[in-house]
Scaffold this active site. Structure first.
Site, PDB file in Angstrom:
ATOM      1  N   GLY A   1       3.495  -1.199   4.203  1.00 19.80           N
ATOM      2  CA  GLY A   1       2.926   0.014   4.150  1.00 19.80           C
ATOM      3  C   GLY A   1       4.905   0.831   3.253  1.00 19.80           C
ATOM      4  O   GLY A   1       5.345   0.854   2.132  1.00 19.80           O
ATOM      5  N   GLY A   2       4.637   1.367   4.321  1.00 19.31           N
ATOM      6  CA  GLY A   2       6.592   2.094   4.222  1.00 19.31           C
ATOM      7  C   GLY A   2       7.374   1.104   3.358  1.00 19.31           C
ATOM      8  O   GLY A   2       8.246   1.398   2.599  1.00 19.31           O
TER       9      GLY A   2
ATOM     10  N   GLU B   1      -6.831   4.598   7.972  1.00 22.28           N
ATOM     11  CA  GLU B   1      -5.860   5.829   7.738  1.00 22.28           C
ATOM     12  C   GLU B   1      -7.637   6.793   7.508  1.00 22.28           C
ATOM     13  O   GLU B   1      -7.402   7.371   7.556  1.00 22.28           O
ATOM     14  CB  GLU B   1      -5.552   6.496   6.998  1.00 22.28           C
ATOM     15  CG  GLU B   1      -3.428   6.016   7.706  1.00 22.28           C
ATOM     16  CD  GLU B   1      -2.669   5.449   6.878  1.00 22.28           C
ATOM     17  OE1 GLU B   1      -2.829   5.609   5.685  1.00 22.28           O
ATOM     18  OE2 GLU B   1      -1.648   4.992   7.254  1.00 22.28           O
TER      19      GLU B   1
ATOM     20  N   GLY C   1       3.172   2.535  10.707  1.00 22.35           N
ATOM     21  CA  GLY C   1       4.327   3.270  10.655  1.00 22.35           C
ATOM     22  C   GLY C   1       4.985   3.591  11.903  1.00 22.35           C
ATOM     23  O   GLY C   1       5.380   5.009  11.846  1.00 22.35           O
TER      24      GLY C   1
ATOM     25  N   HIS D   1      -9.559   1.004   5.649  1.00 21.32           N
ATOM     26  CA  HIS D   1      -8.268   1.274   5.956  1.00 21.32           C
ATOM     27  C   HIS D   1      -8.042   2.643   7.306  1.00 21.32           C
ATOM     28  O   HIS D   1      -9.114   3.166   7.614  1.00 21.32           O
ATOM     29  CB  HIS D   1      -7.235   2.029   5.070  1.00 21.32           C
ATOM     30  CG  HIS D   1      -5.677   2.063   5.839  1.00 21.32           C
ATOM     31  ND1 HIS D   1      -5.401   1.951   6.378  1.00 21.32           N
ATOM     32  CD2 HIS D   1      -4.376   1.237   5.374  1.00 21.32           C
ATOM     33  CE1 HIS D   1      -3.814   2.253   6.771  1.00 21.32           C
ATOM     34  NE2 HIS D   1      -3.818   1.282   6.284  1.00 21.32           N
TER      35      HIS D   1
ATOM     36  N   SER E   1       4.486  -1.821  10.077  1.00 22.96           N
ATOM     37  CA  SER E   1       5.371  -1.870  10.259  1.00 22.96           C
ATOM     38  C   SER E   1       5.991  -3.276  10.081  1.00 22.96           C
ATOM     39  O   SER E   1       7.235  -3.874  10.251  1.00 22.96           O
ATOM     40  CB  SER E   1       6.135  -1.518  11.797  1.00 22.96           C
ATOM     41  OG  SER E   1       5.388  -0.228  12.360  1.00 22.96           O
TER      42      SER E   1
ATOM     43  N   ASN F   1       0.749  -1.653   0.121  1.00 19.88           N
ATOM     44  CA  ASN F   1      -0.293   0.107  -0.445  1.00 19.88           C
ATOM     45  C   ASN F   1       1.066   1.438  -0.489  1.00 19.88           C
ATOM     46  O   ASN F   1       1.339   1.539   1.200  1.00 19.88           O
ATOM     47  CB  ASN F   1      -0.681  -0.121   1.580  1.00 19.88           C
ATOM     48  CG  ASN F   1      -1.817   1.295   1.800  1.00 19.88           C
ATOM     49  OD1 ASN F   1      -1.860   1.699   0.456  1.00 19.88           O
ATOM     50  ND2 ASN F   1      -2.454   1.464   2.300  1.00 19.88           N
ATOM     51  N   TRP F   2       0.699   2.001  -1.347  1.00 16.89           N
ATOM     52  CA  TRP F   2       1.824   2.883  -1.425  1.00 16.89           C
ATOM     53  C   TRP F   2       0.979   4.334  -1.114  1.00 16.89           C
ATOM     54  O   TRP F   2       1.829   5.397  -0.442  1.00 16.89           O
ATOM     55  CB  TRP F   2       2.386   3.316  -3.016  1.00 16.89           C
ATOM     56  CG  TRP F   2       2.999   2.433  -3.749  1.00 16.89           C
ATOM     57  CD1 TRP F   2       2.822   1.177  -3.027  1.00 16.89           C
ATOM     58  CD2 TRP F   2       3.272   2.334  -4.827  1.00 16.89           C
ATOM     59  NE1 TRP F   2       3.606   0.587  -4.384  1.00 16.89           N
ATOM     60  CE2 TRP F   2       3.345   1.092  -5.832  1.00 16.89           C
ATOM     61  CE3 TRP F   2       2.401   3.618  -6.201  1.00 16.89           C
ATOM     62  CZ2 TRP F   2       3.811   0.611  -6.420  1.00 16.89           C
ATOM     63  CZ3 TRP F   2       2.745   2.676  -7.098  1.00 16.89           C
ATOM     64  CH2 TRP F   2       3.345   1.808  -7.598  1.00 16.89           C
TER      65      TRP F   2
HETATM   66  O1  G3H Z   1      -2.238  -0.563   4.592  1.00 19.41           O
HETATM   67  C1  G3H Z   1      -0.401  -0.293   5.366  1.00 19.41           C
HETATM   68  C2  G3H Z   1      -0.137  -0.552   6.897  1.00 19.41           C
HETATM   69  O2  G3H Z   1      -1.278   1.055   6.934  1.00 19.41           O
HETATM   70  C3  G3H Z   1       0.789  -0.163   7.344  1.00 19.41           C
HETATM   71  O3  G3H Z   1       1.588   0.652   7.366  1.00 19.41           O
HETATM   72  P1  G3H Z   1       3.863   0.053   7.257  1.00 19.41           P
HETATM   73  O4  G3H Z   1       3.792  -1.207   7.303  1.00 19.41           O
HETATM   74  O5  G3H Z   1       4.005   1.462   7.293  1.00 19.41           O
HETATM   75  O6  G3H Z   1       3.324   0.617   8.956  1.00 19.41           O
END
Ligand code: G3H
Length: 271
Positions: free
Chosen positions: A249-250, A112, A188, A110, A228, A18-19
């Site tokens: 994510g990141g 967010e 994150g 999600h 993470s 997920n960018w």
């Molecule tokens: O969609 C992905 C998640 O929100 C995880 O994000 P992250 O890997 O940056 O913690």
């Protein structure tokens, strides 16, 4: 019984990137090209471990052109979808448009979207049904915040999100869906839920689906962990019986790191 070490799985693992709001359409093309080169060079079997990217809406057409034109073996999806099919909904993107762009998946609920845009389970339900109407596979995101985890109510909280979003769907609609468990406190932040935490929640989600929609739906349901994830922790989480993939994510913004996560089996063999 799922085997995670001899190449046989009950369900095809899905590694999804997920960018979020990162990378414009030109950067998207570069990342997808490099990711595919790395994985192809490493003889990655895309049928055995599925690879998906979730770029911003504005990148999707470029990703579609690249993937279709070069017949790349990865798939892609959108990060959100409108609950409506068409009409006066300024700024919204319909599932029909995403389907036409060749998306296979769409993220729904999600954290967010929930925290920054006030989306609740009823909205997730409407988005899920819109996605299903247009042949997209929803990836429903559920998970608790830190306060809920500290109170010890994380399982009930997450199951309530699942039930709220799936309420009224048929067994057929639930079968082949994807659910991502993402503890909000681990997104994150560098904090990762332990493999035991991921397994406990994924097992609870599967059991709940089995009790409401039947064993077949539960066996087909793919459950991802997100929060993470990096190449250094991916393999230990994916060893767990009920964890069928990862929502990254990141770490998905770096092609080498994401490719290394996709090749988690390599770490299982070399750990
Ligand atoms: O969609 C992905 C998640 O929100 C995880 O994000 P992250 O890997 O940056 O913690």
């Amino acid at each position: 019984m799922t085997s995670k070490t001899n190449g046989v799985y009950d369900r095809t693992p899905l590694i999804a990137g997920n960018w979020k709001m990162n990378l414009d359409h030109q950067q998207a093309v570069t990342l997808v090209q490099k990711l595919t080169w790395i994985l192809t060079d490493a003889d990655h079997d895309f049928e055995k471990v599925e690879v998906a990217v979730f770029p911003p809406f504005t990148d999707l057409r470029s990703v579609q052109t690249l993937v279709a034109g070069d017949r790349l073996p990865l798939v892609y999806g959108a990060q959100d979808v409108s609950a409506e099919d068409s009409g006066a909904f300024t700024g919204e993107i319909s599932a029909q448009f995403l389907s036409k762009l060749g998306c296979r998946y769409v993220l729904v609920g999600h954290s967010e979207r929930r925290t920054l845009h006030g989306e609740d389970d009823a909205v997730s339900h409407r988005k899920l049904t819109a996605a299903l109407r247009h042949g997209l596979t929803p990836v429903l995101c559920v998970g608790e915040g830190l306060d809920v985890r500290q109170d010890g109510h994380h399982v009930e909280h997450t199951l309530a999100q699942l039930r709220g979003a799936l309420d009224g769907l048929s067994t057929e609609q639930v079968t082949d869906m994807v659910v991502a468990y993402e503890p909000v406190w681990a997104i994150g932040t560098g904090e990762v839920a332990g493999p035991d935490d991921a397994q406990q929640m994924c097992a609870a989600l599967r059991t709940d689906v089995a009790s409401r929609y039947g064993e077949e739906a539960a066996v087909g349901l793919r459950l991802l962990y997100g929060g993470s994830v990096k190449s250094s922790n991916a393999a230990s989480i994916l060893r767990e019986k009920d964890v069928d993939g990862l929502l990254v994510g990141g770490a998905s913004l770096d092609e080498a790191e994401f490719a290394s996560i996709v090749r988690f089996e390599h770490h299982l063999l070399t750990d």
